[in-house]
Design a protein around this motif. Sequence first.
Motif, PDB file in Angstrom:
ATOM      1  N   ARG A  64       0.827  -1.200   0.000  1.00  0.00           N
ATOM      2  CA  ARG A  64       0.000   0.000   0.000  1.00  0.00           C
ATOM      3  C   ARG A  64       0.862   1.251   0.000  1.00  0.00           C
ATOM      4  O   ARG A  64       2.049   1.212   0.259  1.00  0.00           O
ATOM      5  N   GLU A  65       0.190   2.370  -0.248  1.00  0.00           N
ATOM      6  CA  GLU A  65       0.899   3.638  -0.252  1.00  0.00           C
ATOM      7  C   GLU A  65       1.050   4.160   1.174  1.00  0.00           C
ATOM      8  O   GLU A  65       0.290   3.789   2.058  1.00  0.00           O
ATOM      9  N   PRO A  67       0.928   7.257   4.019  1.00  0.00           N
ATOM     10  CA  PRO A  67      -0.004   8.377   4.182  1.00  0.00           C
ATOM     11  C   PRO A  67       0.417   9.601   3.365  1.00  0.00           C
ATOM     12  O   PRO A  67      -0.430  10.299   2.815  1.00  0.00           O
ATOM     13  N   GLN A  69       2.112   9.569   0.465  1.00  0.00           N
ATOM     14  CA  GLN A  69       1.787   9.293  -0.932  1.00  0.00           C
ATOM     15  C   GLN A  69       0.288   9.412  -1.179  1.00  0.00           C
ATOM     16  O   GLN A  69      -0.140   9.957  -2.196  1.00  0.00           O
ATOM     17  N   ARG A  70      -0.500   8.917  -0.239  1.00  0.00           N
ATOM     18  CA  ARG A  70      -1.954   8.982  -0.381  1.00  0.00           C
ATOM     19  C   ARG A  70      -2.413  10.449  -0.408  1.00  0.00           C
ATOM     20  O   ARG A  70      -3.251  10.831  -1.216  1.00  0.00           O
ATOM     21  N   ARG A  71      -1.855  11.278   0.459  1.00  0.00           N
ATOM     22  CA  ARG A  71      -2.205  12.701   0.500  1.00  0.00           C
ATOM     23  C   ARG A  71      -1.842  13.368  -0.826  1.00  0.00           C
ATOM     24  O   ARG A  71      -2.621  14.155  -1.367  1.00  0.00           O
ATOM     25  N   MET A  74      -4.330  12.424  -3.407  1.00  0.00           N
ATOM     26  CA  MET A  74      -5.602  13.109  -3.199  1.00  0.00           C
ATOM     27  C   MET A  74      -5.527  14.561  -3.689  1.00  0.00           C
ATOM     28  O   MET A  74      -6.474  15.057  -4.302  1.00  0.00           O
ATOM     29  N   MET A 129      -2.924   4.340  -6.551  1.00  0.00           N
ATOM     30  CA  MET A 129      -3.482   4.131  -5.218  1.00  0.00           C
ATOM     31  C   MET A 129      -3.745   2.656  -4.952  1.00  0.00           C
ATOM     32  O   MET A 129      -3.809   2.238  -3.803  1.00  0.00           O
ATOM     33  N   HIS A 130      -3.894   1.859  -6.003  1.00  0.00           N
ATOM     34  CA  HIS A 130      -4.243   0.450  -5.825  1.00  0.00           C
ATOM     35  C   HIS A 130      -3.123  -0.486  -6.222  1.00  0.00           C
ATOM     36  O   HIS A 130      -3.324  -1.680  -6.277  1.00  0.00           O
TER      37      HIS A 130
END
Length: 131
Positions: A64-65, A67, A69-71, A74, A129-130
Amino acid sequence: MADKEPKGRMFSRRRRANVEGGRQRKHEVWVSDVEEGVLQRLASAQHVTVPRFLVEAALSSEARETPTQRREMMVELIRLHRTLGAMANNVNQMAKATNAGSDLPAELHSTVSRLREIAEQVDGVLDGMHS
């Protein structure tokens, strides 16, 4: 990991399946009473032990990414969403003019092409993201 269930077992195991040669490493983690409560609740919800929950959560996070990377993803999706909104407004104006009897605006083809590019960028961010 060798977490395959034995044939004929009706319910999943709470503990991880044995591995050949056993597990040779041990990690000790100290947690507060509040953290312990959270861990117990999360493990119980998945019908596993706290140690199994911790190992599976830690090992599954590798794919998973982070936090950060996720931000970042987004923020990129929000930017693309705003761009798509502005472009959709342009397409609506072109459609309204065309429906009122005007010729097809020359910039329609470039606008649609740009919309396709942005849609591909959104797909790229979502794939990131996936993956």
